[in-house]
Design a protein around this motif. Structure first.
Motif, PDB file in Angstrom:
ATOM      1  N   GLY A  95     -24.461 -66.610   6.111  1.00 11.11           N
ATOM      2  CA  GLY A  95     -23.536 -65.830   5.297  1.00 11.11           C
ATOM      3  C   GLY A  95     -22.603 -64.964   6.114  1.00 11.11           C
ATOM      4  O   GLY A  95     -21.371 -65.107   6.062  1.00 11.11           O
ATOM      5  N   ALA A  96     -23.172 -64.047   6.906  1.00 13.08           N
ATOM      6  CA  ALA A  96     -22.353 -63.112   7.678  1.00 13.08           C
ATOM      7  C   ALA A  96     -21.545 -63.846   8.749  1.00 13.08           C
ATOM      8  O   ALA A  96     -20.360 -63.550   8.959  1.00 13.08           O
ATOM      9  CB  ALA A  96     -23.241 -62.048   8.311  1.00 13.08           C
ATOM     10  N   GLY A  97     -22.182 -64.808   9.419  1.00 13.24           N
ATOM     11  CA  GLY A  97     -21.482 -65.522  10.482  1.00 13.24           C
ATOM     12  C   GLY A  97     -20.253 -66.261   9.988  1.00 13.24           C
ATOM     13  O   GLY A  97     -19.176 -66.171  10.585  1.00 13.24           O
ATOM     14  N   PHE A  98     -20.400 -66.999   8.876  1.00 12.10           N
ATOM     15  CA  PHE A  98     -19.258 -67.754   8.349  1.00 12.10           C
ATOM     16  C   PHE A  98     -18.157 -66.812   7.877  1.00 12.10           C
ATOM     17  O   PHE A  98     -16.969 -67.052   8.148  1.00 12.10           O
ATOM     18  CB  PHE A  98     -19.707 -68.636   7.185  1.00 12.10           C
ATOM     19  N   ALA A  99     -18.530 -65.756   7.148  1.00 14.99           N
ATOM     20  CA  ALA A  99     -17.518 -64.862   6.581  1.00 14.99           C
ATOM     21  C   ALA A  99     -16.674 -64.203   7.666  1.00 14.99           C
ATOM     22  O   ALA A  99     -15.446 -64.141   7.567  1.00 14.99           O
ATOM     23  CB  ALA A  99     -18.205 -63.807   5.716  1.00 14.99           C
ATOM     24  N   VAL A 100     -17.324 -63.704   8.721  1.00 13.38           N
ATOM     25  CA  VAL A 100     -16.581 -63.044   9.797  1.00 13.38           C
ATOM     26  C   VAL A 100     -15.714 -64.055  10.540  1.00 13.38           C
ATOM     27  O   VAL A 100     -14.523 -63.811  10.803  1.00 13.38           O
ATOM     28  CB  VAL A 100     -17.558 -62.340  10.763  1.00 13.38           C
ATOM     29  N   THR A 101     -16.283 -65.196  10.881  1.00 10.01           N
ATOM     30  CA  THR A 101     -15.535 -66.219  11.617  1.00 10.01           C
ATOM     31  C   THR A 101     -14.335 -66.718  10.823  1.00 10.01           C
ATOM     32  O   THR A 101     -13.220 -66.848  11.359  1.00 10.01           O
ATOM     33  CB  THR A 101     -16.457 -67.404  11.957  1.00 10.01           C
ATOM     34  N   HIS A 102     -14.565 -66.995   9.525  1.00 16.57           N
ATOM     35  CA  HIS A 102     -13.469 -67.501   8.697  1.00 16.57           C
ATOM     36  C   HIS A 102     -12.396 -66.438   8.490  1.00 16.57           C
ATOM     37  O   HIS A 102     -11.201 -66.757   8.431  1.00 16.57           O
ATOM     38  CB  HIS A 102     -14.014 -67.963   7.352  1.00 16.57           C
ATOM     39  N   GLY A 103     -12.815 -65.178   8.384  1.00 16.43           N
ATOM     40  CA  GLY A 103     -11.840 -64.100   8.236  1.00 16.43           C
ATOM     41  C   GLY A 103     -10.952 -63.966   9.466  1.00 16.43           C
ATOM     42  O   GLY A 103      -9.726 -63.806   9.351  1.00 16.43           O
ATOM     43  N   VAL A 104     -11.558 -64.030  10.643  1.00 17.69           N
ATOM     44  CA  VAL A 104     -10.779 -63.942  11.886  1.00 17.69           C
ATOM     45  C   VAL A 104      -9.815 -65.118  11.989  1.00 17.69           C
ATOM     46  O   VAL A 104      -8.643 -64.958  12.365  1.00 17.69           O
ATOM     47  CB  VAL A 104     -11.729 -63.908  13.099  1.00 17.69           C
ATOM     48  N   THR A 105     -10.289 -66.309  11.628  1.00 18.54           N
ATOM     49  CA  THR A 105      -9.424 -67.500  11.668  1.00 18.54           C
ATOM     50  C   THR A 105      -8.231 -67.348  10.736  1.00 18.54           C
ATOM     51  O   THR A 105      -7.095 -67.696  11.087  1.00 18.54           O
ATOM     52  CB  THR A 105     -10.233 -68.752  11.275  1.00 18.54           C
ATOM     53  N   THR A 106      -8.478 -66.813   9.537  1.00 13.89           N
ATOM     54  CA  THR A 106      -7.390 -66.631   8.569  1.00 13.89           C
ATOM     55  C   THR A 106      -6.339 -65.654   9.104  1.00 13.89           C
ATOM     56  O   THR A 106      -5.126 -65.865   8.954  1.00 13.89           O
ATOM     57  CB  THR A 106      -7.954 -66.105   7.236  1.00 13.89           C
ATOM     58  N   ILE A 107      -6.798 -64.580   9.744  1.00  6.88           N
ATOM     59  CA  ILE A 107      -5.850 -63.604  10.293  1.00  6.88           C
ATOM     60  C   ILE A 107      -5.010 -64.232  11.407  1.00  6.88           C
ATOM     61  O   ILE A 107      -3.791 -64.005  11.497  1.00  6.88           O
ATOM     62  CB  ILE A 107      -6.621 -62.370  10.824  1.00  6.88           C
ATOM     63  N   LEU A 108      -5.639 -65.054  12.231  1.00  7.81           N
ATOM     64  CA  LEU A 108      -4.925 -65.668  13.343  1.00  7.81           C
ATOM     65  C   LEU A 108      -3.974 -66.767  12.883  1.00  7.81           C
ATOM     66  O   LEU A 108      -2.836 -66.859  13.348  1.00  7.81           O
ATOM     67  CB  LEU A 108      -5.934 -66.239  14.355  1.00  7.81           C
ATOM     68  N   VAL A 109      -4.459 -67.614  11.952  1.00  8.42           N
ATOM     69  CA  VAL A 109      -3.635 -68.730  11.480  1.00  8.42           C
ATOM     70  C   VAL A 109      -2.558 -68.244  10.518  1.00  8.42           C
ATOM     71  O   VAL A 109      -1.437 -68.749  10.494  1.00  8.42           O
ATOM     72  CB  VAL A 109      -4.518 -69.803  10.810  1.00  8.42           C
ATOM     73  N   HIS A 110      -2.935 -67.251   9.683  1.00 11.25           N
ATOM     74  CA  HIS A 110      -1.968 -66.606   8.789  1.00 11.25           C
ATOM     75  C   HIS A 110      -1.342 -67.617   7.829  1.00 11.25           C
ATOM     76  O   HIS A 110      -0.132 -67.718   7.676  1.00 11.25           O
ATOM     77  CB  HIS A 110      -0.874 -65.935   9.623  1.00 11.25           C
ATOM     78  N   GLU A 111      -2.216 -68.392   7.164  1.00 11.77           N
ATOM     79  CA  GLU A 111      -1.697 -69.439   6.278  1.00 11.77           C
ATOM     80  C   GLU A 111      -2.419 -69.384   4.940  1.00 11.77           C
ATOM     81  O   GLU A 111      -3.622 -69.145   4.880  1.00 11.77           O
ATOM     82  CB  GLU A 111      -1.909 -70.807   6.919  1.00 11.77           C
ATOM     83  N   ASP A 197      -6.417 -60.889   3.120  1.00  7.34           N
ATOM     84  CA  ASP A 197      -7.441 -61.855   2.711  1.00  7.34           C
ATOM     85  C   ASP A 197      -8.468 -62.034   3.833  1.00  7.34           C
ATOM     86  O   ASP A 197      -9.679 -62.088   3.605  1.00  7.34           O
ATOM     87  CB  ASP A 197      -6.775 -63.188   2.368  1.00  7.34           C
ATOM     88  N   GLY A 198      -7.955 -62.130   5.064  1.00  4.39           N
ATOM     89  CA  GLY A 198      -8.849 -62.271   6.212  1.00  4.39           C
ATOM     90  C   GLY A 198      -9.697 -61.032   6.433  1.00  4.39           C
ATOM     91  O   GLY A 198     -10.893 -61.130   6.748  1.00  4.39           O
ATOM     92  N   ILE A 199      -9.105 -59.848   6.267  1.00  2.00           N
ATOM     93  CA  ILE A 199      -9.862 -58.601   6.432  1.00  2.00           C
ATOM     94  C   ILE A 199     -10.968 -58.505   5.389  1.00  2.00           C
ATOM     95  O   ILE A 199     -12.089 -58.088   5.689  1.00  2.00           O
ATOM     96  CB  ILE A 199      -8.911 -57.389   6.334  1.00  2.00           C
ATOM     97  N   ALA A 200     -10.652 -58.899   4.150  1.00  7.45           N
ATOM     98  CA  ALA A 200     -11.660 -58.882   3.093  1.00  7.45           C
ATOM     99  C   ALA A 200     -12.823 -59.800   3.456  1.00  7.45           C
ATOM    100  O   ALA A 200     -13.996 -59.458   3.236  1.00  7.45           O
ATOM    101  CB  ALA A 200     -11.047 -59.317   1.764  1.00  7.45           C
ATOM    102  N   SER A 201     -12.517 -60.960   4.025  1.00 10.13           N
ATOM    103  CA  SER A 201     -13.569 -61.885   4.423  1.00 10.13           C
ATOM    104  C   SER A 201     -14.457 -61.272   5.505  1.00 10.13           C
ATOM    105  O   SER A 201     -15.689 -61.393   5.470  1.00 10.13           O
ATOM    106  CB  SER A 201     -12.949 -63.191   4.939  1.00 10.13           C
ATOM    107  N   ILE A 202     -13.848 -60.599   6.473  1.00  7.59           N
ATOM    108  CA  ILE A 202     -14.620 -59.952   7.536  1.00  7.59           C
ATOM    109  C   ILE A 202     -15.503 -58.841   6.970  1.00  7.59           C
ATOM    110  O   ILE A 202     -16.671 -58.703   7.358  1.00  7.59           O
ATOM    111  CB  ILE A 202     -13.668 -59.386   8.619  1.00  7.59           C
ATOM    112  N   LEU A 203     -14.960 -58.055   6.045  1.00  4.60           N
ATOM    113  CA  LEU A 203     -15.745 -56.978   5.442  1.00  4.60           C
ATOM    114  C   LEU A 203     -16.935 -57.528   4.654  1.00  4.60           C
ATOM    115  O   LEU A 203     -18.022 -56.935   4.657  1.00  4.60           O
ATOM    116  CB  LEU A 203     -14.857 -56.132   4.525  1.00  4.60           C
TER     117      LEU A 203
END
Length: 325
Positions: A95-111, A197-203
């Motif tokens: 749970g935590a691993g996917f959410a943080v990783t996916h959030g960081v990816t979203t911020i970087l890709v910005h799509e 959206d990415g920040i929310a995923s990380i949180l």
């Protein structure tokens, strides 16, 4: 019996939470794929992790309730903490691993691609369903806290029934996660910036990390061997000292063998004129009184011993959990 009813209620709480999380996970996954929202996909994994956790907690309740046998004379209560620990670790990794990783990816890709409406609908429905599951867990917490004459907050912090604790914390975290996802999706739609959206995923991932850490710590403590709380320990000692032939309790040891199994062992100084029959009668009376007052106490061992000069009773720990809770 009180402990049997509590165990049955815990099973019901876990089953309700598991069914709710499975339905929500599917809905969030569909909404996340349609909307492309990182927060929604993180919430889908969050609910999937919670569903797997409920399966592990159900296994913990069933396997931990098996009766004692020659190879395990004190029963299988501690096995429930093994499965509960695995549930906490799964939440931590998946749970935590996917959410943080996916959030960081979203911020970087910005799509972002897709429609936001599906996310809002699923978030609203999920909030209602999670609220129902949390309400059931909260009722059990309030009922058990009244039975042990303590506050719900203290009960949750100290309870040895880590299944109800896990359901309550996970459902609470789920509601907070839904709010975080809603804010992330909403801000992304309003600003056009997917960073929210990415920040929310990380949180959401950090929230899961906190819950998993709390649950893992509780289960490790119980696996190592935790005693009953100071208040209960003092009451047990008072019961023993109140026996007619007992002069004092030299040493009193307790251990939580499972969510509803407690062991009590004591070195007792009996009166010098007490006969063997008196000591046997006192031991029988001690077991009857203690198990009558606390049904979770399954084993009572008294060791007749001479009082050692200068021996002091160990100080009780006021932060220990109530037995069988």
């Amino acid at each position: 019996m009180a402990e049997a009813a509590a165990r049955t209620e815990s099973v019901g709480t876990v089953v309700v939470a598991g069914a709710a999380n499975l339905a929500i996970a599917v809905a969030k996954l569909v909404a996340g794929l349609l909307s492309g929202s990182a927060a929604m996909l993180s919430e889908a994994v969050h609910s999937l992790a919670d569903t797997t956790t409920e399966v592990l907690l159900y296994t913990a309740l069933r396997r931990g309730a098996r009766p004692a046998d020659p190879r395990h004379p004190f029963g299988y209560g501690k096995e429930s903490y093994v499965w509960a620990l695995l549930a906490a670790l799964f939440t931590f990794v998946a749970g935590a691993g996917f959410a943080v990783t996916h959030g960081v990816t979203t911020i970087l890709v910005h799509e972002h691609r897709g429609d936001y409406l599906a996310s809002y609908v699923v978030l609203a429905v999920s909030f209602v369903i999670e609220s129902v599951s949390l309400a059931r867990a909260a009722r059990q917490v309030r009922r058990e806290s009244r039975r042990w004459r303590t506050s719900p907050r203290h009960f949750l912090r100290m309870t040895a029934d880590t299944t109800v604790k896990a359901v309550f914390l996970e459902d609470s975290a789920a509601l907070v996660g839904l709010l975080l996802a809603a804010f992330g999706v909403g801000l992304s739609q309003l600003t056009g910036e997917e960073v929210y959206d990415g920040i929310a995923s990380i949180l959401i991932g950090l929230l899961l990390l906190v819950v998993a850490t709390i649950l893992a710590y509780s289960n490790v403590s119980l696996l190592v061997g935790r005693s009953v709380p100071g208040r209960i320990r003092r009451e047990i000692e008072d019961e023993l000292v109140g026996l007619p032939t007992v002069r004092r309790v030299d040493t009193l040891l307790t251990m939580q063998l499972g969510p509803a199994d407690v062991l009590v062992a004591a070195k007792v100084d009996f009166s010098d004129d007490a006969t063997g029959a008196d000591i046997e009668a006192a031991a029988d009376a001690a077991e009857r009184q203690l198990t009558g007052r606390y049904p979770e106490i399954r084993y009572v061992f008294l060791d007749p011993t001479r009082a050692r000069p200068g021996t002091a009773d160990p100080a009780p720990d006021p932060d220990e959990p109530p037995p069988g809770t």
